[in-house]
Design an enzyme around this catalytic site. Structure first.
Site, short mmCIF file in Angstrom:
data_model
loop_
_atom_site.label_atom_id
_atom_site.label_comp_id
_atom_site.label_asym_id
_atom_site.label_seq_id
_atom_site.Cartn_x
_atom_site.Cartn_y
_atom_site.Cartn_z
N HIS A 211 49.04 29.32 33.98
CA HIS A 211 48.21 28.36 34.62
C HIS A 211 49.36 27.25 35.30
O HIS A 211 50.50 27.37 34.69
CB HIS A 211 47.15 27.43 33.81
CG HIS A 211 47.97 26.85 32.46
ND1 HIS A 211 48.67 25.69 32.32
CD2 HIS A 211 47.69 27.04 31.22
CE1 HIS A 211 48.68 25.47 31.18
NE2 HIS A 211 48.42 26.27 30.42
N CYS B 247 50.18 29.18 25.90
CA CYS B 247 49.89 29.68 27.56
C CYS B 247 51.21 29.64 28.29
O CYS B 247 52.57 29.24 28.08
CB CYS B 247 48.98 28.60 28.12
SG CYS B 247 47.50 28.91 27.43
#
Length: 192
Positions: A152, A168
């Site tokens: 992301h 992440c």
């Protein structure tokens, strides 16, 4: 005598095996939100470049080299687009193979229970400039089960090139838009 260093630099640069990749076209919403999270200065080593593919994976595969803090999108003809990334802090890092299960523009953020337990101040947020997921998110699954890991954007572009996330893979917002536009649902992601 000043000409010798200039010639030496030119010769060295001709041997470089990378070139810049143009920015993707942005919507009005992208432009407005991204202006609220200006890019931090960062090491040019973490800029987006077209390079010779070092991964030897098949075209369409996304490969994250956590030690290098680089993400590669493998292209045909032995090429790849290389992006600088933030990876998981050592305690939260992960590796393995996953599949892009879905993609979202300016996604809402719902922090997992374990994160809320560690940091009680975090709370769900709608998409936007302050959201930690940034401009785009690629949701990763393993055999149909959500891994809870994402590739992301970020509201902390100054951390690109570091091990600072909760697992992440974070990218500069302009870079995650570029990747989002290139990667389909169902693509393989390998995190090494």
């Amino acid at each position: 005598m000043r000409i010798i260093p200039i010639i030496a630099c030119a010769v060295l640069l001709t041997g470089c095996n990378f070139k810049a990749v143009p920015d993707p076209t942005l919507s009005a919403r992208d432009t407005a939100f991204m202006a609220l999270v200006p890019d931090a200065e960062f090491d040019p080593h973490f800029a987006r470049y077209l390079v010779s593919d070092p991964t030897k994976e098949r075209p369409g595969t996304v490969v994250v080299e956590t030690k290098e803090r680089q993400l590669y999108l493998v292209l045909p003809d032995g090429k790849a687009v290389r992006y600088g990334v933030t990876v998981g802090d050592e305690a939260y890092g992960w590796s393995g193979t996953a599949t892009v299960d879905r993609k979202a523009e300016w996604p809402a953020w719902n922090p997992p229970a374990e994160m809320v337990k560690r940091w009680p101040h975090v709370h769900p947020m709608q998409g936007g400039a302050a959201n930690p997921l940034g401009a785009r998110a690629l949701y990763l699954s393993d055999k149909g089960r959500d891994t809870l890991y994402r590739i992301h954007g970020t509201n902390e572009p100054e951390k690109i090139g570091q091990a600072a996330s909760s697992g992440c893979i974070r990218m500069r917002n302009i870079d995650v838009v570029d990747l989002f536009n290139r990667v389909p649902v169902g693509a393989t992601v390998i995190v090494r």
